[in-house]
Design a protein around this motif. Structure first.
Motif, mmCIF file in Angstrom:
data_model
loop_
_atom_site.group_PDB
_atom_site.id
_atom_site.type_symbol
_atom_site.label_atom_id
_atom_site.label_comp_id
_atom_site.label_asym_id
_atom_site.label_seq_id
_atom_site.Cartn_x
_atom_site.Cartn_y
_atom_site.Cartn_z
ATOM 1 N N THR A 197 0.845 -1.195 0.000
ATOM 2 C CA THR A 197 0.000 0.000 0.000
ATOM 3 C C THR A 197 0.878 1.242 0.000
ATOM 4 O OG1 THR A 197 -1.517 1.334 1.333
ATOM 5 C CG2 THR A 197 -0.180 -0.264 2.520
ATOM 6 N N ALA A 198 0.397 2.282 -0.672
ATOM 7 C CA ALA A 198 1.122 3.555 -0.652
ATOM 8 C C ALA A 198 1.170 4.123 0.766
ATOM 9 C CB ALA A 198 0.448 4.550 -1.608
ATOM 10 N N ALA A 199 0.302 3.593 1.626
ATOM 11 C CA ALA A 199 0.243 4.070 3.014
ATOM 12 C C ALA A 199 1.421 3.593 3.853
ATOM 13 C CB ALA A 199 -1.071 3.642 3.663
ATOM 14 N N VAL A 200 2.344 2.802 3.284
ATOM 15 C CA VAL A 200 3.566 2.491 4.045
ATOM 16 C C VAL A 200 4.379 3.761 4.277
ATOM 17 C CG1 VAL A 200 3.765 0.070 3.329
ATOM 18 C CG2 VAL A 200 4.893 1.857 1.964
ATOM 19 N N SER A 201 4.020 4.825 3.565
ATOM 20 C CA SER A 201 4.692 6.114 3.779
ATOM 21 C C SER A 201 4.199 6.807 5.050
ATOM 22 C CB SER A 201 4.495 7.018 2.567
ATOM 23 O OG SER A 201 3.119 7.134 2.264
ATOM 24 N N GLY A 202 3.169 6.234 5.705
ATOM 25 C CA GLY A 202 2.716 6.730 7.011
ATOM 26 C C GLY A 202 2.406 8.212 7.021
ATOM 27 N N ASP A 203 3.022 8.923 7.963
ATOM 28 C CA ASP A 203 2.696 10.346 8.129
ATOM 29 C C ASP A 203 3.624 11.255 7.329
ATOM 30 O OD1 ASP A 203 5.047 10.128 9.530
ATOM 31 O OD2 ASP A 203 4.301 11.062 11.369
ATOM 32 N N ARG A 204 4.374 10.697 6.401
ATOM 33 C CA ARG A 204 5.243 11.552 5.587
ATOM 34 C C ARG A 204 4.399 12.480 4.725
ATOM 35 N NH1 ARG A 204 9.399 8.420 2.005
ATOM 36 N NH2 ARG A 204 10.005 10.585 1.598
ATOM 37 N N GLN A 205 4.962 13.627 4.406
ATOM 38 C CA GLN A 205 4.317 14.535 3.467
ATOM 39 C C GLN A 205 5.278 14.771 2.305
ATOM 40 O OE1 GLN A 205 1.149 15.553 3.504
ATOM 41 N NE2 GLN A 205 0.734 14.490 5.441
#
Lengths: 95, 375
Positions: free
Chosen positions: B144-152
């Motif tokens: 998932t692209a959400a492995v980037s977590g809270d990165r912006q």
């Protein structure tokens, strides 16, 4: 939904209990007449976890309450639901 | 090399079954599909979903005979496969599509970790056997692209660990799964990682068999529980219709030169979050939430059950990150593929499917019915 003045909800009025039953019936797609205090929400009324959250979120809005999400897991019956709502904080000042 | 036998996990899920449809369309391979429940009911549901997502492509059912359902569970050691079954499959499998995952944004942490992280390790152990004792070319790992977590900011495909924090156990479990992938890559296994954004129903009919993530948000919006959500004007959602995601994944996976790369399977056509929520609210007949931060109210001011819900969705409602797609663009270049535009028409198609299936209800109609009843 946001931080405002709070007071204990206390006993639900008859009208509020009617609202609870109406919301439950609408979310569970069952006739209001089938909702009774002793009903098990999951086993008798077929409520799933998403419907449980949905129900509490809608009632929180309609009754202007703030429900403690941690206590939601203790709700097994319709009577438990009434009790949780009565133990919740009501938004706004005393009338 | 032409694909002769593919092994698919998560084949009952929304993306998994669409990968199967795409493999049936584009290859002549035999497809071995790992499913947790082999009951008649689940088999019938699988075939029903296969028909729904293939839109009647195979009226004679001939293509479906290429599918073998086998019982197992990625969360179990050895995926729960018997030694005899394992011995039969290992030499046959050319490629693995690992789409099994548990997508839960609320609670269920141990189950999520067991399936997403432990399941990936178990699958890669099996893949290692297929490479060493058989003819496996590579593993396609759906992430998932959400492995980037809270990165912006801009998230590069080659990046994984940038010191980010995670918004929920699901994101962390998929990040940890990718760390495991990295260790197996170092051991010689070729793994292509496909990081998808939020998967939604099909372009043509909005068809879905799963109402996770984005659909939960729709459900709560349809009940009008969110009156006020402070959302930045430039926040955007990244949604990928499942047929497009499956097609992109399968096309990329056929490109033999793509060794150990990561691919952002995300939509270059994003949709503004405020616009999306206004459009959904309007179509469902509920009052649209207020979006501006007023009276000093912030996300942290919200409490109660609705506050808990907002905590779950807020990171996605305020998303401003962008995803680099260099590897994906290069792999899809010249291929018969276009990313679908996420416009109001497509949103209505998705909503119509939910309304027809009974997942959502239109509030305006309910009020009309109530008025008619009182009249």
């Amino acid at each position: 939904m946001s931080t405002r003045e709070r007071r204990p909800a206390g006993e639900l009025t008859a009208a509020e209990k009617t609202t609870v039953n109406r919301v439950l019936a609408a979310i569970l797609r069952v006739p209001v007449a089938e909702i009774a205090g002793g009903n098990l929400l999951r086993d008798d009324l077929g409520m799933d976890s998403v419907q449980a959250i949905e129900c509490l979120a809608v009632l929180e809005k309609e009754l202007r309450l703030v429900v403690d999400p941690e206590r939601a897991f203790d709700v097994k019956t319709v009577d438990d639901l009434y009790a949780l709502l009565q133990a919740s904080a009501r938004q706004g000042r005393e009338p | 090399m032409s694909l002769r036998c593919a092994f698919i996990t998560g084949g009952m899920g929304l993306l998994g079954i669409n990968i199967i449809v795409e493999l049936l369309r584009t290859t002549t391979a035999r497809l071995v599909v790992l499913v947790r429940d082999l009951s008649d009911e689940k088999r019938a549901k699988f075939m029903q979903d296969l028909r729904a997502f293939s839109a009647g492509s195979w009226p004679d059912g001939g293509e479906r005979s290429r599918i073998e359902l086998i019982g197992g569970d990625v969360a179990q050691p050895g995926m729960g496969l018997s030694p005899a079954l394992c011995d039969r499959l290992v030499p046959e499998i050319d490629r693995i599509y690992h789409a099994a995952a548990l997508i839960k944004l609320m609670g269920h942490e141990s189950e999520v970790v067991a399936t997403n992280t432990g399941g990936t390790r178990n699958l890669l152990d099996f893949a290692t056997q297929c490479r060493e004792r058989g003819r496996l070319d590579w593993v396609v790992h759906v992430s998932t692209a959400a492995v980037s977590g809270d990165r912006q900011g801009t998230i590069l495909e080659r990046e994984l660990d940038a010191g980010q924090h995670f918004n929920n156990p699901y994101e962390k479990s998929k990040f940890d799964a990718e760390r495991i992938v990295e260790s197996y890559r170092a051991g010689g296994l070729n793994v292509l990682v496909m990081r998808t954004s939020a998967i939604v129903g099909t372009v043509a009919a909005g068809t879905t068999n799963n109402y996770n993530m984005f659909y939960l948000l729709l459900r709560f919006l349809s009940e009008g529980v969110f009156e006020h959500i402070p959302i930045p004007t430039d926040a955007h959602f990244n949604l990928v219709p499942v047929d497009a995601a499956a097609k992109a994944i399968v096309l990329i996976s056929h490109a033999a030169h793509e060794e150990n790369k990561n691919f952002h399977v995300v939509n270059p056509h994003e949709i503004n979050v405020r616009h999306l929520l206004e459009s959904v609210s309007g179509y469902l007949g509920v009052a649209k939430p207020r979006f501006d931060a007023e009276d000093g109210i912030t996300f942290h001011s919200f409490e109660g059950m609705r506050g808990a819900l907002l905590h779950v969705f807020y990171p996605y409602l305020t998303n401003r990150k962008r995803f680099d797609m260099q590897n994906t663009d290069a792999a899809l270049n010249g291929q018969p593929f276009e990313w679908p535009r996420i416009d109001d028409a497509l949103i209505r198609t998705l909503l119509d499917f939910c309304l027809d299936s009974g997942y959502l209800r239109r509030r305006r109609e309910e009020r009309h019915e109530t008025r008619a009843h009182h009249a």
